[in-house]
Structure formats: C-alpha cells, structure tokens
Design a protein around this motif. Structure first.
Motif, mmCIF file in Angstrom:
data_model
loop_
_atom_site.group_PDB
_atom_site.id
_atom_site.type_symbol
_atom_site.label_atom_id
_atom_site.label_comp_id
_atom_site.label_asym_id
_atom_site.label_seq_id
_atom_site.Cartn_x
_atom_site.Cartn_y
_atom_site.Cartn_z
ATOM 1 N N GLU A 248 0.812 -1.218 0.000
ATOM 2 C CA GLU A 248 0.000 0.000 0.000
ATOM 3 C C GLU A 248 0.843 1.263 0.000
ATOM 4 O O GLU A 248 0.308 2.338 0.244
ATOM 5 C CB GLU A 248 -0.900 0.010 1.236
ATOM 6 N N ALA A 249 2.162 1.115 -0.271
ATOM 7 C CA ALA A 249 3.052 2.265 -0.148
ATOM 8 C C ALA A 249 2.473 3.496 -0.820
ATOM 9 O O ALA A 249 2.405 3.561 -2.049
ATOM 10 C CB ALA A 249 4.384 1.898 -0.792
ATOM 11 N N ASP A 250 2.032 4.470 -0.043
ATOM 12 C CA ASP A 250 1.309 5.579 -0.680
ATOM 13 C C ASP A 250 2.222 6.488 -1.490
ATOM 14 O O ASP A 250 1.745 7.183 -2.364
ATOM 15 C CB ASP A 250 0.451 6.382 0.310
ATOM 16 N N GLN A 251 3.540 6.492 -1.210
ATOM 17 C CA GLN A 251 4.402 7.336 -2.047
ATOM 18 C C GLN A 251 4.732 6.654 -3.367
ATOM 19 O O GLN A 251 5.125 7.320 -4.317
ATOM 20 C CB GLN A 251 5.712 7.644 -1.319
ATOM 21 N N GLU A 252 4.599 5.336 -3.436
ATOM 22 C CA GLU A 252 5.026 4.617 -4.634
ATOM 23 C C GLU A 252 3.841 4.184 -5.488
ATOM 24 O O GLU A 252 3.786 4.485 -6.669
ATOM 25 C CB GLU A 252 5.848 3.376 -4.233
ATOM 26 N N VAL A 253 2.882 3.465 -4.865
ATOM 27 C CA VAL A 253 1.764 2.960 -5.661
ATOM 28 C C VAL A 253 0.418 3.482 -5.149
ATOM 29 O O VAL A 253 -0.621 2.957 -5.531
ATOM 30 C CB VAL A 253 1.749 1.421 -5.707
ATOM 31 N N VAL A 254 0.440 4.529 -4.313
ATOM 32 C CA VAL A 254 -0.780 5.241 -3.916
ATOM 33 C C VAL A 254 -1.872 4.273 -3.439
ATOM 34 O O VAL A 254 -2.909 4.149 -4.050
ATOM 35 C CB VAL A 254 -1.307 6.128 -5.057
ATOM 36 N N PHE A 255 -1.635 3.617 -2.342
ATOM 37 C CA PHE A 255 -2.574 2.683 -1.740
ATOM 38 C C PHE A 255 -2.806 1.433 -2.582
ATOM 39 O O PHE A 255 -3.732 0.676 -2.328
ATOM 40 C CB PHE A 255 -3.907 3.337 -1.382
ATOM 41 N N GLY A 256 -1.947 1.198 -3.551
ATOM 42 C CA GLY A 256 -1.909 -0.055 -4.293
ATOM 43 C C GLY A 256 -3.249 -0.578 -4.744
ATOM 44 O O GLY A 256 -3.925 0.057 -5.541
ATOM 45 N N PRO A 257 -3.668 -1.742 -4.234
ATOM 46 C CA PRO A 257 -4.878 -2.385 -4.745
ATOM 47 C C PRO A 257 -6.136 -1.548 -4.517
ATOM 48 O O PRO A 257 -7.133 -1.752 -5.193
ATOM 49 C CB PRO A 257 -4.977 -3.689 -3.927
ATOM 50 N N PHE A 258 -6.097 -0.602 -3.575
ATOM 51 C CA PHE A 258 -7.305 0.125 -3.202
ATOM 52 C C PHE A 258 -7.412 1.473 -3.909
ATOM 53 O O PHE A 258 -8.260 2.284 -3.562
ATOM 54 C CB PHE A 258 -7.330 0.358 -1.691
ATOM 55 N N ILE A 259 -6.554 1.684 -4.906
ATOM 56 C CA ILE A 259 -6.443 3.043 -5.453
ATOM 57 C C ILE A 259 -7.746 3.537 -6.078
ATOM 58 O O ILE A 259 -8.077 4.704 -6.003
ATOM 59 C CB ILE A 259 -5.274 3.089 -6.465
ATOM 60 N N GLU A 260 -8.532 2.617 -6.693
ATOM 61 C CA GLU A 260 -9.701 3.074 -7.455
ATOM 62 C C GLU A 260 -10.922 3.283 -6.578
ATOM 63 O O GLU A 260 -11.946 3.737 -7.058
ATOM 64 C CB GLU A 260 -10.047 2.062 -8.557
ATOM 65 N N TYR A 261 -10.850 2.920 -5.321
ATOM 66 C CA TYR A 261 -12.055 3.009 -4.495
ATOM 67 C C TYR A 261 -12.269 4.421 -3.981
ATOM 68 O O TYR A 261 -11.324 5.166 -3.746
ATOM 69 C CB TYR A 261 -11.959 2.047 -3.314
ATOM 70 N N THR A 262 -13.528 4.771 -3.840
ATOM 71 C CA THR A 262 -13.876 6.089 -3.315
ATOM 72 C C THR A 262 -14.955 5.910 -2.253
ATOM 73 O O THR A 262 -15.593 4.867 -2.171
ATOM 74 C CB THR A 262 -14.421 7.001 -4.427
ATOM 75 N N GLY A 263 -15.148 6.947 -1.481
ATOM 76 C CA GLY A 263 -16.247 6.961 -0.523
ATOM 77 C C GLY A 263 -16.153 5.866 0.501
ATOM 78 O O GLY A 263 -15.067 5.491 0.933
ATOM 79 N N ILE A 264 -17.277 5.319 0.886
ATOM 80 C CA ILE A 264 -17.318 4.352 1.972
ATOM 81 C C ILE A 264 -16.630 3.051 1.574
ATOM 82 O O ILE A 264 -16.094 2.333 2.406
ATOM 83 C CB ILE A 264 -18.779 4.113 2.425
ATOM 84 N N MET A 265 -16.592 2.759 0.230
ATOM 85 C CA MET A 265 -15.886 1.568 -0.230
ATOM 86 C C MET A 265 -14.413 1.656 0.137
ATOM 87 O O MET A 265 -13.810 0.678 0.581
ATOM 88 C CB MET A 265 -16.025 1.423 -1.743
ATOM 89 N N PHE A 266 -13.838 2.851 -0.032
ATOM 90 C CA PHE A 266 -12.432 3.015 0.347
ATOM 91 C C PHE A 266 -12.282 2.863 1.858
ATOM 92 O O PHE A 266 -11.316 2.261 2.330
ATOM 93 C CB PHE A 266 -11.904 4.376 -0.097
ATOM 94 N N GLY A 267 -13.273 3.415 2.605
ATOM 95 C CA GLY A 267 -13.217 3.266 4.055
ATOM 96 C C GLY A 267 -13.167 1.806 4.457
ATOM 97 O O GLY A 267 -12.403 1.417 5.343
ATOM 98 N N ILE A 268 -13.959 0.979 3.776
ATOM 99 C CA ILE A 268 -14.004 -0.438 4.134
ATOM 100 C C ILE A 268 -12.691 -1.128 3.789
ATOM 101 O O ILE A 268 -12.112 -1.836 4.616
ATOM 102 C CB ILE A 268 -15.195 -1.128 3.430
ATOM 103 N N VAL A 269 -12.200 -0.920 2.572
ATOM 104 C CA VAL A 269 -10.986 -1.651 2.184
ATOM 105 C C VAL A 269 -9.758 -1.130 2.909
ATOM 106 O O VAL A 269 -8.835 -1.881 3.184
ATOM 107 C CB VAL A 269 -10.746 -1.634 0.654
ATOM 108 N N MET A 270 -9.768 0.174 3.272
ATOM 109 C CA MET A 270 -8.612 0.719 3.970
ATOM 110 C C MET A 270 -8.466 0.097 5.354
ATOM 111 O O MET A 270 -7.359 -0.108 5.845
ATOM 112 C CB MET A 270 -8.759 2.228 4.089
ATOM 113 N N THR A 271 -9.605 -0.205 6.006
ATOM 114 C CA THR A 271 -9.537 -0.747 7.358
ATOM 115 C C THR A 271 -9.237 -2.244 7.362
ATOM 116 O O THR A 271 -9.072 -2.817 8.428
ATOM 117 C CB THR A 271 -10.853 -0.514 8.092
#
Lengths: 363, 172
Positions: A248-271
């Motif tokens: 998920e290295a945010d400086q390199e691949v910007v949250f990697g697999p979760f990059i395309e998610y927005t809103g509450i979906m991102f909240g779920i996958v981030m946790t």
C-alpha cells in the motif's frame, strides 16, 4: 417455539452484574426480551460484541487515531486536533468515516463492476469468521481442538481478497499493488504457519482455551521468546505495518490495490489491514501473553476476561502502529529476502525450542 | 574515483541501531520537541521595530513627499488635506511592508506596528486614506499565549508565556 429458543439463549447467556438492572428491566417487555436474550447469547455476543465486531470497531477507531497522533508527535507535528480539541482529536476517525459515508462511490469504466462492488463487502467474511473460534474467557461461539489452524486459514484468505480487489480494479497501480501483495504473502505465510505450529507443538493443543489455561502461572513469551519475536515480525509483515508497508506504499503505488475506491468503499478496504492486525494481535496475546488471564473484576462478570484480552490486544496494536514512526520502508526484494531467511530460520528455531520444551515436559 | 561501499554492520551493531531508533521515537512520542505555532490561538513574539502596518503621525508630517518617492511598489499617493497641505495615503493592495517610507521620513512621522496579518473586505478598502492612517488598525485577537523561540543547551526550544505581545506601540 419462542419459549424454546428463549430457554436456549437464557441457558448460555453472558452475565454482566453491572448491567443486570437494565437487563432485568428490558426482560419485562415482550419481544424486546427475546432480542435482548438473543444478543446476550454467548455465541452471538462473541461475534457481535467482544471479542467481535464492536470491540474490533472500538479498537480500530482508537488505533487509527493513535497511529496518526503518535506519528505526528514523533515528526514534530500535532496530528488530528481541531475536530475535538479537548479530546485531542479522538473522534477524527469517526468523522472521517461519516465523511466517507456521504461521498460518492465512483465505479470507473474499466472496472469489473460486480466484483469491484461486492469484494469490499465480502472482505468481512474472513475478518469476522475467525471470531467464531476466538474465545474471550467464557465467551466463545465454537470450541474445537482445531481452532488455531482454522483461524490461521481464515486469516490467510484476506490477501486473496486484496489480490482480487486489485484485479477487479483493473488499473496500473492496483495491478502493481496486488503483485506486491502476492509477493509479500509468499514472504511471510510459511513463517507464520511454522510459528503457529510451533506454539501448537509447545502447548500440545490447538484449542485456545486450553492454551490460555496452560499459561495460568507464566505467559508463553517466557517459554519461547524466539517464537514471539518471529510472530511479531510476521504480524508486522502480514498486516503491512511499517517496515513492510509495501503493497500500500502511498508514495510509490498510492494505496496499491485500493487506489480506485472512493467513498465508503475506500473506508471499508482501507480498514482491512487494521482488522487483520486486530485478529493477529488477538492471537498474539492469546499465544504469548496469557490471553485473558488477569485479576478478575467482579462487577463485570463474564466481561472481565474479555476486557483483559481487549486491553492486551490494544496495547499490542499500539506497539505495531508505533513502528510507523521509526522505520523507513523496505524494498520488495529486501522484504522477501528477510521473510525467507531471517523469519524462516527464526520460526524453525522456535519450532525446535518448542519440541525441546514438549519433550522435557515443562508445560 | 572513490567507490563508497555500504557499511557492513554485524548483528550487535544492527540491534543497537534498532534500539537507538526506537528510543528516539519513544522519547519524541512521550515528550515531543515540536516547534509549531498554533497561529490563531498562539502568536509568535515579534521583534521590536517589526515591519507591520503603518500609523501616520499627522502632526509630524511636513509634506516632503520623500515616502511617496521612495516607495518601491508605488503604494503611497499624496492627497490634499483640509488644511491645504498634502498628506500620504497607503494602498495596501500594493504595499510590500518594506518600511522604506518609515526609514526615509525626515521627521519620523511614520510609526510601525506589529500587525502583519491584515485582512480587508474588498479592494476599495485597501486604500487607506490619511484619516484612516492616523488611527491604529482594528485588531481581532484570539490568542491566549505568546510563543517565542529560544536556544537552550544548543537546541532550539519553544517557550510559551501567558503575557500577550503588545502589537501597537503606545504613544510616548
């Protein structure tokens, strides 16, 4: 039928003396008493409250705040502060969650739409199912001699979901991130299983209740400190805590697999990482720190061991997130090399130590 | 050509490095040495003769035009007052707070304040006429503490005091 079910729920109910007046008052109301006794039924209580969903949410909200705060302090910043000054910004993760809830969920054109939408919701399955087998004192859902292998197997499903999420996102960074996740998975999984098996060998049982019983006098960390160190590193690697925060290295691949998610979906996958951290910290405190052993608090009743387990877990999680402030990030090849040399050898040594302890019969 | 190799550390040295990093992290986590000034609630103690907003002592002004000549941003224009003399007006849309005007004034008619966080509602208001310039600027202060940087034992530290800084110098 209601009466039979009530009988079953009441026969295996959680007893909390401090809440008893409220429960008694609610028991007088028809239909509400059914819901209350259902919620207090131990198997459901284990999944929904402690050590399950409610404890997980509390731990997660606290640990996200703590991570941001402690990192800020070490980096000479203030961290979240403005949203509740008197509490030091404690409700910031809650506010973030509310904001996520009201944001638009964008599904981009290239995504595999059905999987893209359903995978974050499916990710709750491998996170919540292990709570069926993780006991907290007398509160447990299923007691089985295969608890530990089952938990490890279910936790191992999380990387699969992350890889699937990356695949369904169908974008460059998501692809890179899920590839990194796969490589990391190869790096730590063997060591994790070997360490867990070492502990099973040492205690002579995979039943968590029995394991905690055996640590009544001394915690397991004193018997097998090498396994403890190896499990600590494996947890840091498995949950992408900082020296191994590679997928998920945010400086390199910007949250990697979760990059395309927005809103509450991102909240779920981030946790997802934090949920996995909570699970593995639970396992850590049960295997090495004596689980729910601790002074009994009489007014909490059945909740007292659950509280001790929760406190140990949260302190462990605080140690894991503290690593973020100190360590830089490894390269992928360094992390895999570390996993296949240091970690694997440490876990094999811990297996030998466990075998010696078993043969001598100290436990 | 000098080829620099990465240092080869043995196990004990590496462990010492890890422990040292964790120790520093723990020290900072418990007692952070942060230098942030939380601006609306705290204000940094500004030095004397700070170049902030200007106040004109209209009795000292002899209409010599020096301030209007020297102004590098052309922010000062002269306007005729009721007594027939010409007095300066400052356009804060142009002013760069260089205080050349105050330095060049032969009579010392320009007074400096420590007010540097200036806000106007619209562009017309930014032209301060002489009538407005002779009054000190209106202040809205939220701060409870004044903060200053000091060097102690060779390290920069932040000192907070409850005594508020005097932003507008008193008339002698």
């Amino acid at each position: 039928m209601f009466a039979e079910l009530m009988e079953m729920f009441r026969g295996n109910a959680v007893e909390i003396p401090i809440l008893q007046p409220i429960i008694d008052a609610l028991m007088g109301i028809p239909l509400v008493n059914f819901v209350v006794s259902f919620l207090l039924w131990k198997p459901l209580f284990a999944i929904l409250f402690a050590p399950g969903l409610a404890a997980l949410m509390v731990a997660m909200l606290f640990i996200i705040w703590f991570e941001r705060k402690v990192t800020a302090r070490v980096q000479w910043r203030y961290g979240p502060l403005e949203i509740s000054r008197s509490l030091g910004g404690l409700i910031q993760p809650l506010a973030d969650g509310m904001r996520y809830l009201f944001q638009e969920v964008i599904v981009h054109r290239e995504a595999h739409k059905p999987l893209f939408i359903q995978l974050p919701l499916l990710s709750f399955i491998p996170v919540l199912l292990p709570f069926l087998f993780i006991p907290a004192g007398t509160i447990y859902a299923i007691r089985t001699p295969y608890a530990l292998p089952l938990i490890v197997a279910l936790i191992s499903l999380v990387p699969m979901l992350i890889v699937l999420i990356g695949w369904a996102s169908n974008s460059k960074y998501a692809y890179l991130g899920s590839m990194r996740e796969v490589f990391m998975y190869f790096g730590y999984e063997v060591a994790l299983i070997v360490v867990v098996m070492a502990m099973v060998l040492m205690y002579g049982s995979a039943d968590l209740i029995e394991i905690v019983e055996k640590q009544k006098s001394l915690p397991g960390i004193l018997f097998n400190p090498i396994a403890c160190i190896a499990f600590f590193m494996v947890t840091a690697m498995a949950t992408s805590r900082f020296p191994f925060e590679i997928p998920e290295a945010d400086q390199e691949v910007v949250f990697g697999p979760f990059i395309e998610y927005t809103g509450i979906m991102f909240g779920i996958v981030m946790t997802l990482g934090y949920e996995k951290l909570y699970l593995l910290s639970l396992l850590f405190s049960i295997l090495f720190l004596g689980g729910w052993n601790g002074p009994t608090i009489a007014i909490l009743g059945d909740l007292s061991p659950a509280l001790w387990l929760f406190l140990k877990t949260v302190v462990l999680m605080m140690m894991f997130v503290f690593l973020r402030t100190v360590y830089p990030r490894f390269r992928l090849d360094q992390a895999i090399k570390f996993g296949w040399t240091t970690l694997l050898s440490l876990s094999v040594i811990s297996l030998a130590v466990a075998a010696v302890i078993r043969l001598v019969g100290w436990l | 050509m000098v080829r620099v190799k990465s240092p080869e550390l043995n196990f004990i040295e590496r462990m010492k490095g890890h422990l040292d990093a964790l120790r520093v992290g723990l020290r900072e986590a418990i007692k952070p040495t942060r230098l942030t000034v939380q601006y609306p609630r705290e204000r940094r103690k500004l030095p004397d003769n700070f170049r902030g907003m200007l106040i004109l002592d209209v009795n000292g002004c002899i209409s010599c035009f020096q301030c209007a000549f020297i102004c590098p941003a052309n922010a000062i224009v002269m306007k005729r007052g009721p007594d027939g003399k010409l007095y300066p007006c400052v356009n804060y849309a142009k002013c760069i707070f260089c205080h050349f005007c105050a330095e060049t004034c032969t009579k010392g008619a320009w007074k400096s304040t420590k007010v540097m966080d200036v806000a106007f509602e619209n562009e017309e208001e930014m032209l301060l006429t002489t009538e407005k310039l002779i009054k000190p600027p209106k202040l809205g202060r939220e701060e409870e503490k004044t903060v200053s940087y000091e060097i102690k034992n060779g390290e920069l530290i932040l000192v907070k005091s409850d005594k508020l800084d005097e932003l507008i110098p008193k008339n002698e």
